[in-house]
Scaffold this active site. Structure first.
Site: not given
Length: 705
Positions: A85, A237
């Site tokens: 992300d 991430h």
């Protein structure tokens, strides 16, 4: 003024300015909308979940809310879908891609629109390497808390950015701040339901690395390792901070799981989904390119304007320090100046008059009431169409000479007066000006120094009753009592004002008289005298009360002529920059100051104001408020000093804050219009103001004296 062949000012000035400001506004708006306000992941929101269907809370991580009843999907057994992300990030995304390539696997990257517009090439590289893209909103906003319009903008802007960068579309969406299916709350489900109507699939997670906390490689490795043989969507991430622990955990976990028979794939591949990505048509991709270009331009512009805000504040501070320092020097010099024999030579006051019927009598009578004797008056009626000349004739005053001529402009009228004068010292005043009894005597005293060729008086606004009058009053007091003191100390006075100024007649005639080829004959003449080696000084006590424009339209015309004429004069005397002596001081001190603070900054100021306004609207109101406060303070302090030096009441300074939002903007536009007119090579006619006969000093001041 001689007649010129005039090109009309370009009519596109306002359209051009409006277009530029609109473009800047749009670009900054897109930057704020698509690329601003990013907040990294944190603890998911936990609120009521009474409206969430059981099929969602107990189902898989992939939710299809398109039908009457939501459908969820799980991954195939012993299959991991790594998802990343908040990217793409120029530092960490390439490293993640290298790790995935080294292990021969693919993943899904949920990108934000803001990051895609900043790094379109990196976004395209993700797709080129065989990975999958998903939509993570433009600014990482919480879709559950956002309204319908905001949510649509966030998602569609990201779709468009992905289309422009990678030439592909995606139906996969991961709402920011989401986690597992059993954590979906009512707000999140309402947002998901809206997405279903657009054919989007919601991808949550089953294993959350919590790598945004940076808990350590061991903790991340344990968090992303499945406990059973069920497939799992893993949340990691590739942006938002240091991701070195994430990389190390991947290098540890991927080989371990592969050795146990696990396979890695994208979300679509691991769940057996089809049609989640597709190519886009040329028009959509072109729109994406435009969005990327606009946001990148807007960010560059925002950065430039941010630096411009800093530069403007620094320049304002430097100007304030310079003006206050030179004012202190000027005051000290005045107190310590050696006494000279008073100048008692006869003086001729020349009054060029065109349609000055309303105030010409007051002007003449104020001159004749002068304490200095003898004082003669020459009124040059420049083809007035009202009763100006008749008023002068009816007065039949002994020391007043009336000369009539066909309309030729103010410079020509002044030259007519110079030719008729018989004294070496002449004072030039406008036909709407009233002198105090001591003005003529005060303005000629500096001529005791034989190097002085001209003296600037202290022009003051008489009709200061209304808001516009007060603003001009503030401007005049600060301009004359600070700027002219600074010019005096720097020996680079650019202008002896037409309202009140004294000259050596021989010095002016040696130049060929008052110049007639610019609209600012006072500035042109002053610069010409300094280039000829003469000093030009300022005399505060030589006060003259002038009638300022009473309407915005009249003010516009006056300042437009002043600014345009000043630009003409600067260009005409540009050679002073490389000259020596008095001319060099003008060229290397006075002219750069004029260009920097009266031309360059006003031209850029509207864009600075737009940036400050966006600072307020986009949440950075503290910085914007600080900027405005500092800017106001840097004007208020000199204003107080200037008003005290001029023995004026401080009450008008209460209107200074409001002046920043109206009057200052008008002055910006005047400068911009003047610059555009000059660049276009157009010529302006002389703008004659409508006089109301309001040039007498305010009654309160007369009574006080």
């Amino acid at each position: 003024m001689s007649h010129h062949r005039r090109l009309p000012p370009p009519k596109a000035h306002w359209a051009l300015l409006a277009t530029l400001l609109f473009a800047v506004t749009v670009l900054l708006g897109l930057t704020a909308l698509v690329g601003g306000g990013f907040a990294a992941d944190g603890t998911p929101r936990t609120v009521a979940a009474t409206q969430v269907p059981a099929a969602v809370r107990d189902g898989g991580p992939i939710i299809d809310p398109r039908g009457a009843e939501p459908v969820t999907s799980r991954l195939q057994p012993k299959t991991v879908a790594l998802t990343f992300d908040d990217g793409p990030d120029p530092e960490w995304t390439p490293r993640v891609l290298d790790v995935l390539a080294r292990h021969g696997i693919h993943a899904t990257f949920f990108v934000t629109g803001g990051q895609v517009t900043r790094h379109p090439g990196l976004t395209a590289d993700i797709v080129h390497r065989g990975h999958e893209l998903g939509n993570h909103t433009a600014t990482h906003t919480d879709l559950g808390a956002a309204g319908d319009v905001r949510a649509q903008i966030e998602l569609r802007a990201t779709d468009l950015a992905i289309a422009g960068a990678a030439g592909t579309g995606t139906s996969l969406v991961r709402p920011p701040y989401s986690s597992t299916a059993d954590a979906v709350d009512d707000a999140g489900w309402r947002a998901a339901s809206r997405l279903g109507g657009e054919g989007r699939l919601i991808v949550l997670s089953e294993l959350d690395s919590q790598d945004w906390r940076r808990p350590g490689v061991d903790a991340i490795s344990a968090a992303i390792t499945p406990r059973t043989d069920d497939g799992a969507v893993v949340l990691l991430h590739d942006a938002g901070g240091d991701r070195s622990e994430t990389l190390a955990a991947l290098d540890r976990v991927i080989p371990e799981l592969k050795a146990k028979g696990w396979r890695f794939d994208t979300v679509s591949g691991a769940a057996g989904l089809t049609g989640t990505t597709a190519g886009v048509d040329g028009l959509t991709r072109f729109g994406g390119w435009l969005l990327i270009a606009a946001v990148q331009t807007g960010e560059a512009l925002s950065t430039a304007l941010g630096w411009l805000l800093v530069a403007a504040s620094v320049l304002a501070l430097l100007r304030t320090v310079l003006v206050l320092l030179t004012t202190a020097i000027h005051v000290r010099r005045g107190r310590a100046a050696p006494s000279r024999p008073p100048v008692r030579e006869p003086v001729t006051v020349i009054v060029p008059a065109y349609n000055e019927e309303a105030g010409i009598e007051a002007t003449i009578r104020s001159i004749l009431a002068s304490d200095h004797h003898p004082t003669w008056v020459i009124v040059v009626d420049d083809g007035s169409t009202d009763g100006t000349a008749d008023v002068v004739e009816r007065l039949a005053l002994r020391r007043v000479t009336l000369i009539r001529q066909q309309n030729a402009g103010k410079p020509a009228a002044l030259n007519t007066g110079l030719a008729a004068a018989r004294t070496e010292l002449v004072v030039m005043v406008d036909g709407d000006t009233v002198l105090e009894p001591g003005t003529v005597g005060a303005v000629i005293q500096p001529f005791a120094d034989p190097s002085v060729g001209a003296v600037s008086g202290n022009a003051k606004v008489a009709n200061r009753g209304g808001l516009l009058g007060r603003w001009q009053h503030i401007e005049y007091v600060i301009g004359f009592n600070l700027d002219r003191r600074m010019y005096d100390v720097g020996e680079c006075m650019p202008t002896v004002p037409g309202a009140v100024g004294a000259f050596r007649r021989s010095a002016v005639l040696a130049l060929g008289g008052v110049p007639e080829d610019t609209l600012a004959e006072d500035t042109d003449l002053t610069m010409a005298l300094e280039r000829d080696g003469w000093r030009v000084v300022y005399e505060q006590e030589a006060r003259a009360w002038t009638e300022a424009p009473a309407t915005l339209g009249q003010l516009w015309k006056q300042r437009y002529r002043w600014c345009y004429g000043t630009l003409q004069a600067i260009w005409k005397h540009r050679g002073a920059v490389v000259a020596k002596g008095a001319a060099g001081r003008l060229g290397r001190r006075g002219i750069p100051y004029l260009l920097l603070f009266q031309v360059a900054l006003p031209v850029l100021a509207p864009f600075v104001d737009v940036a400050a306004l966006f600072g307020v609207l986009t949440g950075d109101w503290k910085t914007a408020l600080l900027y405005w406060s500092v800017f106001l303070l840097l004007q208020l302090v000199p204003g107080v000093i200037a008003f005290r030096l001029d023995r004026e009441s401080l009450r008008p300074l209460l209107f200074l804050p409001l002046q920043q939002f109206v009057y200052r903007q008008l002055m910006y536009l005047v400068v911009i219009q003047s610059v555009m007119t000059a660049l276009a090579g157009a010529r302006l006619p002389w703008h004659k103001l409508d006089r109301l006969g309001q040039s007498a000093p305010p009654r309160s001041l007369v009574d006080a004296e």
